[in-house]
Write a protein that holds these residues in place. Structure first.
Motif, mmCIF file in Angstrom:
data_model
loop_
_atom_site.group_PDB
_atom_site.id
_atom_site.type_symbol
_atom_site.label_atom_id
_atom_site.label_comp_id
_atom_site.label_asym_id
_atom_site.label_seq_id
_atom_site.Cartn_x
_atom_site.Cartn_y
_atom_site.Cartn_z
ATOM 1 N N ALA A 243 3.738 87.780 45.828
ATOM 2 C CA ALA A 243 3.885 86.485 46.482
ATOM 3 C C ALA A 243 5.077 85.746 45.889
ATOM 4 C CB ALA A 243 2.609 85.660 46.308
ATOM 5 N N ALA A 244 5.577 84.768 46.612
ATOM 6 C CA ALA A 244 6.758 84.028 46.166
ATOM 7 C C ALA A 244 6.522 83.320 44.833
ATOM 8 C CB ALA A 244 7.170 83.021 47.236
ATOM 9 N N ASP A 245 5.272 82.912 44.570
ATOM 10 C CA ASP A 245 4.975 82.193 43.322
ATOM 11 C C ASP A 245 4.506 83.127 42.214
ATOM 12 O OD1 ASP A 245 2.452 82.915 44.125
ATOM 13 O OD2 ASP A 245 1.620 80.888 44.119
ATOM 14 N N LEU A 246 4.634 84.449 42.452
ATOM 15 C CA LEU A 246 4.252 85.465 41.462
ATOM 16 C C LEU A 246 2.801 85.332 41.012
ATOM 17 C CD1 LEU A 246 7.496 85.610 39.275
ATOM 18 C CD2 LEU A 246 6.850 87.050 41.210
ATOM 19 N N GLY A 247 1.947 84.957 41.944
ATOM 20 C CA GLY A 247 0.516 84.953 41.670
ATOM 21 C C GLY A 247 -0.035 83.682 41.076
ATOM 22 N N ASP A 248 0.789 82.637 40.921
ATOM 23 C CA ASP A 248 0.303 81.404 40.294
ATOM 24 C C ASP A 248 -0.861 80.787 41.072
ATOM 25 O OD1 ASP A 248 2.096 81.607 38.248
ATOM 26 O OD2 ASP A 248 3.511 80.133 39.029
ATOM 27 N N ALA A 249 -0.709 80.655 42.401
ATOM 28 C CA ALA A 249 -1.778 80.056 43.204
ATOM 29 C C ALA A 249 -3.034 80.917 43.177
ATOM 30 C CB ALA A 249 -1.301 79.852 44.644
ATOM 31 N N LEU A 250 -2.854 82.226 43.228
ATOM 32 C CA LEU A 250 -3.987 83.158 43.177
ATOM 33 C C LEU A 250 -4.758 82.983 41.880
ATOM 34 C CD1 LEU A 250 -5.648 85.700 43.888
ATOM 35 C CD2 LEU A 250 -3.722 87.071 43.060
ATOM 36 N N MET A 251 -4.060 82.988 40.754
ATOM 37 C CA MET A 251 -4.745 82.888 39.463
ATOM 38 C C MET A 251 -5.360 81.507 39.267
ATOM 39 S SD MET A 251 -2.453 85.257 36.869
ATOM 40 C CE MET A 251 -0.818 84.791 37.440
ATOM 41 N N ASP A 252 -4.708 80.462 39.776
ATOM 42 C CA ASP A 252 -5.295 79.118 39.687
ATOM 43 C C ASP A 252 -6.606 79.053 40.474
ATOM 44 O OD1 ASP A 252 -3.239 78.232 38.123
ATOM 45 O OD2 ASP A 252 -2.182 77.181 39.726
ATOM 46 N N ASP A 253 -6.605 79.648 41.673
ATOM 47 C CA ASP A 253 -7.812 79.636 42.494
ATOM 48 C C ASP A 253 -8.929 80.430 41.823
ATOM 49 O OD1 ASP A 253 -9.247 78.959 44.952
ATOM 50 O OD2 ASP A 253 -9.086 81.082 45.455
ATOM 51 N N MET A 254 -8.584 81.583 41.258
ATOM 52 C CA MET A 254 -9.600 82.388 40.579
ATOM 53 C C MET A 254 -10.173 81.636 39.384
ATOM 54 S SD MET A 254 -10.017 85.352 42.164
ATOM 55 C CE MET A 254 -10.544 86.577 40.963
ATOM 56 N N ALA A 255 -9.306 80.913 38.651
ATOM 57 C CA ALA A 255 -9.787 80.136 37.505
ATOM 58 C C ALA A 255 -10.755 79.052 37.960
ATOM 59 C CB ALA A 255 -8.611 79.528 36.753
ATOM 60 N N GLU A 256 -10.463 78.395 39.085
ATOM 61 C CA GLU A 256 -11.357 77.370 39.609
ATOM 62 C C GLU A 256 -12.701 77.953 40.025
ATOM 63 O OE1 GLU A 256 -9.560 75.116 42.716
ATOM 64 O OE2 GLU A 256 -7.933 74.367 41.446
ATOM 65 N N LEU A 257 -12.703 79.229 40.400
ATOM 66 C CA LEU A 257 -13.937 79.901 40.785
ATOM 67 C C LEU A 257 -14.724 80.396 39.566
ATOM 68 C CD1 LEU A 257 -12.618 81.983 43.827
ATOM 69 C CD2 LEU A 257 -14.173 80.035 43.922
ATOM 70 N N GLY A 258 -14.171 80.211 38.386
ATOM 71 C CA GLY A 258 -14.873 80.599 37.173
ATOM 72 C C GLY A 258 -14.398 81.885 36.538
ATOM 73 N N ALA A 259 -13.296 82.438 37.016
ATOM 74 C CA ALA A 259 -12.783 83.674 36.440
ATOM 75 C C ALA A 259 -12.239 83.427 35.042
ATOM 76 C CB ALA A 259 -11.683 84.252 37.321
ATOM 77 N N PRO A 260 -12.453 84.359 34.134
ATOM 78 C CA PRO A 260 -11.853 84.216 32.796
ATOM 79 C C PRO A 260 -10.339 84.401 32.881
ATOM 80 C CG PRO A 260 -12.830 86.390 33.059
ATOM 81 C CD PRO A 260 -13.206 85.605 34.289
ATOM 82 N N SER A 261 -9.660 84.072 31.812
ATOM 83 C CA SER A 261 -8.212 84.245 31.790
ATOM 84 C C SER A 261 -7.856 85.705 32.042
ATOM 85 C CB SER A 261 -7.644 83.802 30.445
ATOM 86 O OG SER A 261 -7.882 82.431 30.231
ATOM 87 N N GLY A 262 -6.874 85.904 32.903
ATOM 88 C CA GLY A 262 -6.414 87.250 33.191
ATOM 89 C C GLY A 262 -4.936 87.364 32.904
#
Length: 220
Positions: free
Chosen positions: A48-67
């Motif tokens: 993605a253009a943002d190199l996954g920033d939005a994806l990882m932010d969304d996953m963190a909001e869903l409770g995902a641990p740091s990846g």
């Protein structure tokens, strides 16, 4: 759900999840997290253009641990293998850039993904990235070419914007008539489990269609 299907998938201890375009209000990522055992890290591959920033932010909001992001173009083969094979969950997004993604999927990457699955990992192919998981796929020039073959005897369309019948290349290009085409609407996913489970997730439609005009598309 368990039923006979015209396709099969890689035999492993993990889950393969094929998703349409992510829906900000959908639950595909949340449901994927619910199948993740939490004992290992989450790895991300993003074109993605943002190199996954939005994806990882969304996953963190869903409770995902740091990846961590695995930059396929920047890491050496040993690092790629170690970071992917050790992950408990891998999320791959391509933002329609499947040609570049496929070019970066080396044999090392494929071996690492298979090793992670064998250890029980869940791999989520999102949006356009889902198209590379099948045995066959259409490239940007409309040519019939090979995919990763994690899903055997299937062509996975990279967009839900086309009709299932139109997603197949013309017969004169040598495309077999009996290969099913999978199309995932935004917010819909097909989850394939280690005990041959088949589940549909989300509010959108998963369409599996055969080119044979005598057969009608099956929507689940």
């Amino acid at each position: 759900m368990s039923t006979a299907t015209p396709f099969s998938w890689l035999d492993s201890n993990g889950w393969l999840v094929l998703s349409g375009k992510p829906d900000a209000l959908g639950d595909i990522r949340a449901r994927s997290l619910s199948r993740y055992d939490g004992s290992s890290a989450i790895a991300y591959i993003s074109l993605a253009a943002d190199l996954g920033d939005a994806l990882m932010d969304d996953m963190a909001e869903l409770g995902a641990p740091s990846g961590y992001l695995v930059a396929l173009e920047a890491c050496d083969n040993n690092e790629i293998y170690e970071r992917l094979s050790a992950a408990g969950m891998i999320v791959i997004e391509a933002d329609r850039n499947t040609e570049t993604l496929e070019g970066l999927i080396s044999q090392t990457v494929v071996s690492a993904l298979k090793a992670a699955l064998e250890r029980g990992a869940l791999i989520l192919f999102e949006g356009a990235a889902a198209s590379i998981a099948g045995e066959r796929r259409l490239n940007a020039r409309g040519e019939w070419t090979t995919g990763l073959n994690f899903i055997q005897n299937a062509l996975i369309a990279s967009s839900a914007d086309c009709d299932a019948q139109d997603a197949l290349p013309p017969a004169e290009h040598g495309a077999p008539l009996d290969v099913p085409v999978m199309i995932f609407a935004p917010g819909a996913a097909l989850a394939l489990g280690p005990a041959r489970q088949i589940e549909t997730w989300g509010d959108g439609e998963v369409t599996i269609s055969l080119r044979d005009p005598a057969r009608r598309p099956v929507k689940t």
